[in-house]
Write a protein that holds these residues in place. Structure first.
Motif, PDB file in Angstrom:
ATOM      1  N   SER A   1      60.000   8.618  16.950  1.00  0.00           N
ATOM      2  CA  SER A   1      59.021   8.145  15.960  1.00  0.00           C
ATOM      3  C   SER A   1      57.620   8.095  16.560  1.00  0.00           C
ATOM      4  CB  SER A   1      59.426   6.764  15.447  1.00  0.00           C
ATOM      5  OG  SER A   1      60.710   6.791  14.846  1.00  0.00           O
ATOM      6  N   PHE A   2      57.512   7.579  17.784  1.00  0.00           N
ATOM      7  CA  PHE A   2      56.204   7.504  18.426  1.00  0.00           C
ATOM      8  C   PHE A   2      55.641   8.897  18.677  1.00  0.00           C
ATOM      9  CE2 PHE A   2      56.775   2.997  19.330  1.00  0.00           C
ATOM     10  CZ  PHE A   2      55.473   2.535  19.317  1.00  0.00           C
ATOM     11  N   PHE A   3      56.498   9.831  19.074  1.00  0.00           N
ATOM     12  CA  PHE A   3      56.027  11.196  19.337  1.00  0.00           C
ATOM     13  C   PHE A   3      55.428  11.808  18.080  1.00  0.00           C
ATOM     14  CE2 PHE A   3      56.547  15.769  19.302  1.00  0.00           C
ATOM     15  CZ  PHE A   3      56.068  16.142  20.543  1.00  0.00           C
ATOM     16  N   TYR A   4      56.163  11.737  16.975  1.00  0.00           N
ATOM     17  CA  TYR A   4      55.665  12.330  15.735  1.00  0.00           C
ATOM     18  C   TYR A   4      54.434  11.586  15.206  1.00  0.00           C
ATOM     19  CZ  TYR A   4      59.986  15.044  15.556  1.00  0.00           C
ATOM     20  OH  TYR A   4      61.014  15.914  15.840  1.00  0.00           O
ATOM     21  N   LEU A   5      54.418  10.266  15.375  1.00  0.00           N
ATOM     22  CA  LEU A   5      53.292   9.470  14.883  1.00  0.00           C
ATOM     23  C   LEU A   5      52.010   9.800  15.637  1.00  0.00           C
ATOM     24  CD1 LEU A   5      52.119   7.154  13.164  1.00  0.00           C
ATOM     25  CD2 LEU A   5      52.902   5.567  14.938  1.00  0.00           C
ATOM     26  N   ILE A   6      52.076   9.789  16.964  1.00  0.00           N
ATOM     27  CA  ILE A   6      50.873   9.991  17.768  1.00  0.00           C
ATOM     28  C   ILE A   6      50.366  11.428  17.658  1.00  0.00           C
ATOM     29  CG2 ILE A   6      49.943   9.954  20.112  1.00  0.00           C
ATOM     30  CD1 ILE A   6      51.802   7.652  20.742  1.00  0.00           C
ATOM     31  N   THR A   7      51.275  12.401  17.778  1.00  0.00           N
ATOM     32  CA  THR A   7      50.839  13.801  17.668  1.00  0.00           C
ATOM     33  C   THR A   7      50.373  14.122  16.253  1.00  0.00           C
ATOM     34  OG1 THR A   7      53.133  14.521  17.266  1.00  0.00           O
ATOM     35  CG2 THR A   7      52.338  14.579  19.543  1.00  0.00           C
ATOM     36  N   GLY A   8      51.016  13.517  15.251  1.00  0.00           N
ATOM     37  CA  GLY A   8      50.590  13.730  13.873  1.00  0.00           C
ATOM     38  C   GLY A   8      49.219  13.149  13.605  1.00  0.00           C
ATOM     39  N   LEU A   9      48.960  11.963  14.162  1.00  0.00           N
ATOM     40  CA  LEU A   9      47.657  11.331  13.979  1.00  0.00           C
ATOM     41  C   LEU A   9      46.559  12.172  14.633  1.00  0.00           C
ATOM     42  CD1 LEU A   9      46.146   8.822  12.944  1.00  0.00           C
ATOM     43  CD2 LEU A   9      46.541   7.769  15.181  1.00  0.00           C
ATOM     44  N   HIS A  10      46.846  12.683  15.808  1.00  0.00           N
ATOM     45  CA  HIS A  10      45.862  13.543  16.469  1.00  0.00           C
ATOM     46  C   HIS A  10      45.647  14.824  15.667  1.00  0.00           C
ATOM     47  CE1 HIS A  10      44.505  16.618  19.410  1.00  0.00           C
ATOM     48  NE2 HIS A  10      43.782  15.629  19.875  1.00  0.00           N
ATOM     49  N   GLY A  11      46.722  15.385  15.145  1.00  0.00           N
ATOM     50  CA  GLY A  11      46.600  16.587  14.334  1.00  0.00           C
ATOM     51  C   GLY A  11      45.768  16.366  13.084  1.00  0.00           C
ATOM     52  N   LEU A  12      45.893  15.193  12.472  1.00  0.00           N
ATOM     53  CA  LEU A  12      45.088  14.882  11.287  1.00  0.00           C
ATOM     54  C   LEU A  12      43.600  14.837  11.628  1.00  0.00           C
ATOM     55  CD1 LEU A  12      47.211  12.155   9.445  1.00  0.00           C
ATOM     56  CD2 LEU A  12      46.775  14.511   8.710  1.00  0.00           C
ATOM     57  N   HIS A  13      43.274  14.313  12.807  1.00  0.00           N
ATOM     58  CA  HIS A  13      41.872  14.277  13.217  1.00  0.00           C
ATOM     59  C   HIS A  13      41.349  15.689  13.500  1.00  0.00           C
ATOM     60  CE1 HIS A  13      42.658   9.937  13.873  1.00  0.00           C
ATOM     61  NE2 HIS A  13      41.366   9.831  13.610  1.00  0.00           N
ATOM     62  N   ILE A  14      42.205  16.546  14.048  1.00  0.00           N
ATOM     63  CA  ILE A  14      41.807  17.946  14.232  1.00  0.00           C
ATOM     64  C   ILE A  14      41.571  18.607  12.879  1.00  0.00           C
ATOM     65  CG2 ILE A  14      42.639  20.224  14.929  1.00  0.00           C
ATOM     66  CD1 ILE A  14      41.802  18.748  17.319  1.00  0.00           C
ATOM     67  N   LEU A  15      42.463  18.326  11.924  1.00  0.00           N
ATOM     68  CA  LEU A  15      42.334  18.898  10.591  1.00  0.00           C
ATOM     69  C   LEU A  15      41.038  18.449   9.923  1.00  0.00           C
ATOM     70  CD1 LEU A  15      43.834  20.694   8.558  1.00  0.00           C
ATOM     71  CD2 LEU A  15      44.901  18.621   7.634  1.00  0.00           C
ATOM     72  N   GLY A  16      40.719  17.164  10.070  1.00  0.00           N
ATOM     73  CA  GLY A  16      39.453  16.674   9.522  1.00  0.00           C
ATOM     74  C   GLY A  16      38.259  17.336  10.192  1.00  0.00           C
ATOM     75  N   GLY A  17      38.364  17.546  11.505  1.00  0.00           N
ATOM     76  CA  GLY A  17      37.286  18.227  12.212  1.00  0.00           C
ATOM     77  C   GLY A  17      37.115  19.661  11.745  1.00  0.00           C
ATOM     78  N   LEU A  18      38.216  20.299  11.368  1.00  0.00           N
ATOM     79  CA  LEU A  18      38.140  21.678  10.880  1.00  0.00           C
ATOM     80  C   LEU A  18      37.358  21.762   9.571  1.00  0.00           C
ATOM     81  CD1 LEU A  18      41.671  23.164  11.659  1.00  0.00           C
ATOM     82  CD2 LEU A  18      39.461  23.994  12.481  1.00  0.00           C
ATOM     83  N   VAL A  19      37.434  20.716   8.751  1.00  0.00           N
ATOM     84  CA  VAL A  19      36.663  20.705   7.508  1.00  0.00           C
ATOM     85  C   VAL A  19      35.170  20.730   7.828  1.00  0.00           C
ATOM     86  CG1 VAL A  19      36.116  19.388   5.432  1.00  0.00           C
ATOM     87  CG2 VAL A  19      38.488  19.497   6.255  1.00  0.00           C
ATOM     88  N   ALA A  20      34.753  19.850   8.756  1.00  0.00           N
ATOM     89  CA  ALA A  20      33.345  19.814   9.157  1.00  0.00           C
ATOM     90  C   ALA A  20      32.949  21.116   9.856  1.00  0.00           C
ATOM     91  CB  ALA A  20      33.089  18.624  10.070  1.00  0.00           C
ATOM     92  N   LEU A  21      33.839  21.644  10.687  1.00  0.00           N
ATOM     93  CA  LEU A  21      33.549  22.886  11.384  1.00  0.00           C
ATOM     94  C   LEU A  21      33.417  24.046  10.402  1.00  0.00           C
ATOM     95  CD1 LEU A  21      33.171  24.369  14.050  1.00  0.00           C
ATOM     96  CD2 LEU A  21      35.653  24.596  14.217  1.00  0.00           C
ATOM     97  N   GLY A  22      34.260  24.059   9.363  1.00  0.00           N
ATOM     98  CA  GLY A  22      34.166  25.107   8.350  1.00  0.00           C
ATOM     99  C   GLY A  22      32.827  25.073   7.635  1.00  0.00           C
ATOM    100  N   ARG A  23      32.331  23.875   7.348  1.00  0.00           N
ATOM    101  CA  ARG A  23      31.014  23.759   6.706  1.00  0.00           C
ATOM    102  C   ARG A  23      29.916  24.243   7.641  1.00  0.00           C
ATOM    103  NH1 ARG A  23      30.164  17.934   4.160  1.00  0.00           N
ATOM    104  NH2 ARG A  23      28.225  19.008   3.563  1.00  0.00           N
ATOM    105  N   THR A  24      30.070  23.958   8.927  1.00  0.00           N
ATOM    106  CA  THR A  24      29.071  24.404   9.900  1.00  0.00           C
ATOM    107  C   THR A  24      29.073  25.921  10.024  1.00  0.00           C
ATOM    108  OG1 THR A  24      29.320  22.333  11.146  1.00  0.00           O
ATOM    109  CG2 THR A  24      28.296  24.179  12.290  1.00  0.00           C
TER     110      THR A  24
END
Length: 234
Positions: free
Chosen positions: A157-180
């Motif tokens: 559970s911790f593995f999926y939670l922590i890696t998933g949370l980090h992945g969500l932040h990468i995904l959010g960064g991709l939105v900003a990067l796409g606009r840039t």
């Protein structure tokens, strides 16, 4: 508690490095020349966007530090059975490093007004980030196929939670990067594009540091070190 302190020290080091590049320690009253006319005066005031992003990154760092602390406390219980680290995570880590390098390359190019290189660096960084996310999903799929499902064990559970949370932040960064990236092809002026690239690079470097800390944590290296330290004291 020691894990939190180490993580916060790493984040403080990143913040110190960042501030050192923003003329936050400059003393304009000691500069030569007329008021407001000293060299670099256009960088003496930190943009509001950078301050906002700095606060946001501090919150993210605190969040991951709390998860790291909870991880260490939970693993002390008898029902904790660590899952094997997929070898794919090593490759994913290298891809994320390349993504961060590409963003830094783009930032350097933006400061030199080499806009074709800016576009190249942004695009390469975005593609590498997408590959990283795909690799993370493949690692999840591999673990599930091997029987390490989410509810099978607290370590899972911790593995999926922590890696998933980090992945969500990468995904959010991709939105900003796409606009840039879109702005780099004509809709952004030079000053706005430089700031946008700077923000993206700052965010990407931070997420790389967080991922390296997460990778070390999930690999079990801190726990092994602590056990070795405890045994040396006996």
């Amino acid at each position: 508690m020691s894990v939190i302190l180490v993580f916060l020290l790493v984040m403080a080091g990143f913040a110190a490095w960042w501030l050192s590049h923003q003329r936050m320690t400059a003393k304009p009253w000691l500069e030569q020349g007329p008021l407001g006319g000293f060299e670099g005066s256009d960088r003496s005031t930190l943009p509001t966007a950078k301050i906002g992003l700095g606060v946001f990154l501090a919150v993210i760092g605190a969040l991951f530090a709390l998860f790291a602390s909870a991880y260490f406390m939970r693993m002390e219980l008898s029902d904790w059975r660590p899952l094997p680290m997929p070898g794919l995570l090593w490759l994913n880590t290298g891809v994320l490093v390349l993504s961060s390098v590409a963003l830094q390359f783009s930032l350097i190019a933006a400061r030199s007004d080499e806009w074709h290189l800016v576009r190249l660096g942004l695009t390469a960084g975005g593609i590498a980030a997408v590959i990283f996310l795909i690799g993370q999903l493949l690692a999840w799929r591999q673990l599930v196929a091997d029987g390490y499902v989410l509810a099978g064990n607290p370590a899972n559970s911790f593995f999926y939670l922590i890696t998933g949370l980090h992945g969500l932040h990468i995904l959010g960064g991709l939105v900003a990067l796409g606009r840039t990236i879109a702005g780099a092809w004509g809709s952004y002026g030079p000053q706005k594009l430089r700031l946008s690239v700077d923000l993206c690079a700052m965010y990407w470097h931070f997420l790389l540091i967080v991922w390296l800390a997460v990778f070390v944590l999930l690999a079990g290296w801190p726990a092994d070190f602590i056990n070795m330290f405890r045994q040396s004291l006996i």
